[in-house]
Design a protein around this motif. Structure first.
Motif, mmCIF file in Angstrom:
data_model
loop_
_atom_site.group_PDB
_atom_site.id
_atom_site.type_symbol
_atom_site.label_atom_id
_atom_site.label_comp_id
_atom_site.label_asym_id
_atom_site.label_seq_id
_atom_site.Cartn_x
_atom_site.Cartn_y
_atom_site.Cartn_z
ATOM 1 N N ASP A 60 -4.222 -2.203 -2.557
ATOM 2 C CA ASP A 60 -3.736 -2.418 -1.197
ATOM 3 C C ASP A 60 -2.827 -1.291 -0.718
ATOM 4 O O ASP A 60 -2.319 -1.320 0.400
ATOM 5 C CB ASP A 60 -2.988 -3.752 -1.102
ATOM 6 C CG ASP A 60 -1.807 -3.841 -2.075
ATOM 7 O OD1 ASP A 60 -1.562 -2.860 -2.811
ATOM 8 O OD2 ASP A 60 -1.135 -4.889 -2.104
ATOM 9 N N GLY A 61 -2.593 -0.284 -1.573
ATOM 10 C CA GLY A 61 -1.769 0.858 -1.194
ATOM 11 C C GLY A 61 -0.289 0.678 -1.448
ATOM 12 O O GLY A 61 0.497 1.612 -1.238
ATOM 13 N N ALA A 62 0.140 -0.503 -1.902
ATOM 14 C CA ALA A 62 1.558 -0.748 -2.174
ATOM 15 C C ALA A 62 1.923 -0.253 -3.563
ATOM 16 O O ALA A 62 1.121 -0.312 -4.495
ATOM 17 C CB ALA A 62 1.875 -2.236 -2.049
ATOM 18 N N MET A 63 3.161 0.243 -3.725
ATOM 19 C CA MET A 63 3.649 0.712 -5.017
ATOM 20 C C MET A 63 4.210 -0.478 -5.794
ATOM 21 O O MET A 63 5.083 -1.175 -5.320
ATOM 22 C CB MET A 63 4.724 1.784 -4.822
ATOM 23 C CG MET A 63 5.105 2.511 -6.112
ATOM 24 S SD MET A 63 6.438 1.718 -7.031
ATOM 25 C CE MET A 63 7.839 2.162 -6.004
ATOM 26 N N TYR A 64 3.684 -0.701 -7.010
ATOM 27 C CA TYR A 64 4.063 -1.867 -7.804
ATOM 28 C C TYR A 64 4.958 -1.525 -8.993
ATOM 29 O O TYR A 64 5.726 -2.360 -9.435
ATOM 30 C CB TYR A 64 2.809 -2.591 -8.306
ATOM 31 C CG TYR A 64 2.113 -3.384 -7.237
ATOM 32 C CD1 TYR A 64 2.424 -4.720 -7.010
ATOM 33 C CD2 TYR A 64 1.145 -2.802 -6.424
ATOM 34 C CE1 TYR A 64 1.790 -5.453 -6.032
ATOM 35 C CE2 TYR A 64 0.506 -3.524 -5.432
ATOM 36 C CZ TYR A 64 0.837 -4.846 -5.237
ATOM 37 O OH TYR A 64 0.210 -5.574 -4.253
ATOM 38 N N ASP A 65 4.833 -0.324 -9.542
ATOM 39 C CA ASP A 65 5.674 0.039 -10.682
ATOM 40 C C ASP A 65 5.791 1.554 -10.724
ATOM 41 O O ASP A 65 4.920 2.271 -10.227
ATOM 42 C CB ASP A 65 5.074 -0.477 -11.989
ATOM 43 C CG ASP A 65 6.082 -0.452 -13.141
ATOM 44 O OD1 ASP A 65 7.301 -0.433 -12.859
ATOM 45 O OD2 ASP A 65 5.664 -0.436 -14.309
ATOM 46 N N TRP A 66 6.901 2.039 -11.307
ATOM 47 C CA TRP A 66 7.094 3.483 -11.422
ATOM 48 C C TRP A 66 7.882 3.787 -12.686
ATOM 49 O O TRP A 66 8.520 2.908 -13.272
ATOM 50 C CB TRP A 66 7.819 4.049 -10.202
ATOM 51 C CG TRP A 66 9.242 3.572 -10.036
ATOM 52 C CD1 TRP A 66 9.645 2.412 -9.431
ATOM 53 C CD2 TRP A 66 10.429 4.214 -10.493
ATOM 54 N NE1 TRP A 66 11.013 2.297 -9.482
ATOM 55 C CE2 TRP A 66 11.524 3.393 -10.121
ATOM 56 C CE3 TRP A 66 10.672 5.412 -11.156
ATOM 57 C CZ2 TRP A 66 12.839 3.723 -10.410
ATOM 58 C CZ3 TRP A 66 11.992 5.743 -11.445
ATOM 59 C CH2 TRP A 66 13.052 4.905 -11.068
ATOM 60 N N ALA A 67 7.796 5.047 -13.110
ATOM 61 C CA ALA A 67 8.528 5.492 -14.291
ATOM 62 C C ALA A 67 9.067 6.887 -14.016
ATOM 63 O O ALA A 67 8.376 7.726 -13.443
ATOM 64 C CB ALA A 67 7.631 5.504 -15.527
#
Length: 248
Positions: free
Chosen positions: A120-127
């Protein structure tokens, strides 16, 4: 007779998990005088079908622009696990030129941030990883080590991905969970009430309260309370998408 219920809902593990984490980083020295070498970093990621992974290089504070002589190139390898869950391996190559080693420097320091976006283009996790490559005072790399440390601070605005509604439907059924007409009860007949999650991801962990009322009786009958069921009420199917309540 009327019934009022309060449900305890959960969510199935069938929904895709989003995750990203650093696996390893290594350094390969260049043989020419223009390039210092390349740092290779690998991230293990998870997401839904159609998810994507991206990354960017920053200064060591993980927010300012990347220092001179530090650039990246990345690619993602996807591997379908099961159903809607997909795992992927994200490889980043960070190229270092001599411009990344100012006169008198003892290390090259920068930050690498990678994130997982859903379909959906949304950011869910990052590192985020702070990376330091030691160099000698004369600018030579030699066999000196590369070190990484996790960056946990989010310097940007978090994204509101909205809310989701999960509903259930209660209906009269038979002992096998099949719906039936709401006819009048006969004396001694068992009554079955089914509770079904509208979405397959909704798991009904249990029923916290169930009361029955009758038009010619002032007080309600408590069939299920926080302390448990009365002797004539049985609940089965808890932990699934449909629960059957039997009053005997």
């Amino acid at each position: 007779m009327k019934f009022s219920l309060l449900f305890l809902l959960g969510f199935s593990t069938g929904a895709p998990v989003f995750d990203i984490g650093l696996d390893t980083c290594s350094f390969t020295e260049s043989s020419d005088d223009i390039h210092v070498g390349d740092i290779f970093c690998t991230f293990n990621t998870k997401g839904d079908i159609g998810h994507s992974v991206s990354s960017a290089v920053y200064a060591s504070d993980c927010s300012s622009p990347a220092p001179p002589g530090v650039t990246q190139d990345a690619n993602t390898t996807f591997d379908l696990v099961s159903g809607s869950q997909v795992s992927s391996t994200y490889n980043v190559t960070i190229s270092l030129t001599s411009a990344a080693v100012p006169s008198g420097a003892t290390s090259i320091n920068f930050c690498l941030k990678a994130e997982v976006m859903g379909s959906d283009g949304a950011m869910y996790d990052w590192a985020g990883q702070k990376i330091a490559l030691a160099v000698a005072l004369d600018g030579n790399i030699g066999s000196l080590s590369i070190t990484t440390s996790t960056f946990n601070g989010n310097t940007g605005d978090s994204k509101d991905v909205g809310t989701a509604s999960f509903r259930v439907h209660a209906f009269r059924c038979d002992s096998t969970g099949v719906g039936m007409d709401n006819k009048a009860l006969s004396f001694g007949e068992n009554f079955y009430l089914c509770v079904l999650g509208h979405q397959s991801a909704v798991i009904i962990d249990g029923i916290t309260t169930l009361k029955a009322s009758k038009s010619d009786v002032t007080s309600d009958f408590s069939l299920i309370t926080s302390e448990g069921n009365n002797p004539n009420t049985i609940v089965y199917g808890a932990g699934t998408n449909v629960v059957v309540i039997a009053t005997l």
